[in-house]
Design an enzyme around this catalytic site. Structure first.
Site, PDB file in Angstrom:
ATOM      1  N   THR A   1       4.687   6.071   2.862  1.00  0.00           N
ATOM      2  CA  THR A   1       3.911   6.015   3.980  1.00  0.00           C
ATOM      3  C   THR A   1       3.400   4.535   3.196  1.00  0.00           C
ATOM      4  OG1 THR A   1       3.769   7.931   4.559  1.00  0.00           O
ATOM      5  CG2 THR A   1       1.605   5.601   4.959  1.00  0.00           C
TER       6      THR A   1
ATOM      7  N   LYS B   1       0.526  -1.141  -0.003  1.00  0.00           N
ATOM      8  CA  LYS B   1      -0.130   0.221   0.106  1.00  0.00           C
ATOM      9  C   LYS B   1       0.728   1.012   0.243  1.00  0.00           C
ATOM     10  CE  LYS B   1      -1.468   2.401   2.889  1.00  0.00           C
ATOM     11  NZ  LYS B   1      -0.708   4.410   2.869  1.00  0.00           N
TER      12      LYS B   1
END
Length: 394
Positions: A182, A171
């Site tokens: 992230t 992700k």
């Protein structure tokens, strides 16, 4: 290339579920050898600290990952919540608590909603399965601002003749710097390998793939890539490294293409640099330049921004030997050839502008002073990126 993501590997179980903005996924791999690469940010989320501790002996059985809350800068209470997540999984799978990795992604500084996390955990534990659907549900559960789930798997032959597999999910969409992002990625394989062998292989793959992805230049507190090996196939070798590099590269490209608000994918390839370090410096610098990224968004063939980024990258260069080519799937044009402007007429600029209007653009930079090369992966910088991040917590 095969279907199945992390579940392309036999006996790997996965599932995921969501409730509102919160998602939760669990991956189970039995008694596996494992290695990981973590964020270099000095502020590390509580799940990172806990997983680093649990991975000290190079063994893992399961991963629990949630989206919607980073559990970062949350102090002792945040660590307790991360430990509780590990306990939920350990109890449900009848495994030791220290065989569970915990990963989180989302808003920093917010208390974990354990009243949501615990029921989701129980629900996901009841759905674990070895199937393409299980991998996809896991990949979907860990999404935050991602617009699509990211998974990839490959089957290959080891040097000893054994067939082996690697599968991965990831992700990542924003807060992506050239030092992971992230970004969470979980990779499974069936090769036989020690933890130290896996760590060396993973570091090699990450350095040329995930560490070369740039969306916005911000480095997260929660970055984590975990590689788990079940040992059911042959011995780790160079073929494994090639397959792992491919898996990480394809996942990295998906992250770049899914940059927050992105409309275009950019690949920067640097050739003939004096050193590998210099090749990576130039590729990263050009791909992370806000001016290059906005020119990409506006389809403006402003090659001066590329030249400027090359110049401040810190790499050794000779401006009289630099060449730049702009390329899309169907066409290309040489903008600079060995330090000279090669396409300054109207026709040349028109071709360059047409290329910049494509969805996928390659910038090829030949430094002409060595033999080393590198690639970086990125996207344009759009109005929507500002909008998404201006309203992230609201």
């Amino acid at each position: 290339m095969i279907e199945g993501g992390v579940c392309a590997v036999d006996n790997i179980l996965a599932w995921g579920s969501r409730k509102g903005k919160y998602g939760l996924g669990i991956l189970y791999a039995g008694k596996s050898t494992a290695a990981a690469v973590f964020t270099s940010n000095k502020i590390k989320a509580e799940p990172i600290k806990l997983t680093m501790k649990h991975l000290k002996d190079g063994r893992l059985s399961a991963i629990i990952a949630n989206s919607g809350n980073a559990n970062c800068f949350t102090g002792p209470e945040g660590m307790e919540d991360a430990q509780r997540m590990a306990k939920f999984v350990a109890k449900g799978l009848s495994i030791p608590e220290d065989m569970v990795a915990v990963a989180s992604t989302g808003v920093i500084g917010r208390k974990m909603p354990m009243n949501i996390i615990e029921p989701l955990t129980q629900k996901v534990l009841g759905g674990l399965e070895n199937s393409p659907r299980g991998s996809m549900r896991f990949a979907e559960a860990i999404m935050t601002t991602d617009t699509f789930p990211k998974e990839f798997a490959v089957e290959f032959e080891l040097e000893d003749g054994n067939k082996a597999r690697i599968g991965g999910v990831a992700k990542g969409s924003g807060m992506i710097a050239p030092n992971m992002a992230t970004m969470l990625s979980f990779i499974t394989t069936d090769v036989k390998a020690s933890s130290s062998q896996l760590k060396e292989a993973l570091r090699t793959a990450v350095d040329e793939t995930f560490n070369m992805v740039i969306v916005d230049g911000d480095e997260s507190t929660n970055d984590m890539v975990i590689l788990m090996a079940t040992g059911k196939s042959g011995e780790i070798d160079d073929n494994f490294q090639e397959a792992l590099n491919l898996t990480c590269r394809e996942l990295a490209k998906m992250i770049a293409k899914d940059g927050e608000g992105a409309t275009k994918y950019m690949e920067v390839e640097v050739l003939n640099a004096k050193s590998q370090k210099d090749a990576r410096r130039v590729a990263r610098t050009v791909a992370s330049s806000s001016l290059v990224k906005t020119a990409l968004f506006g389809a403006d063939p402003n090659w001066g921004r590329i030249i400027a980024a090359i110049g401040y990258s810190g790499a050794v260069i000779d401006e009289k030997k630099v060449s730049i080519i702009l390329e899309s799937e169907n066409r290309n044009i040489e903008l600079i050839k060995e330090g000279r402007i090669a396409s300054e007429n109207n026709r040349g600029l028109k071709i360059a502008a047409d290329i910049m209007n494509e969805d996928e653009i390659r910038i090829i930079i030949d430094l002409g002073i060595g033999k080393e090369k590198a690639k970086a992966y990125g996207c344009d910088l759009t109005y929507d990126y500002v909008k998404i991040n201006a309203e992230y917590t609201t």
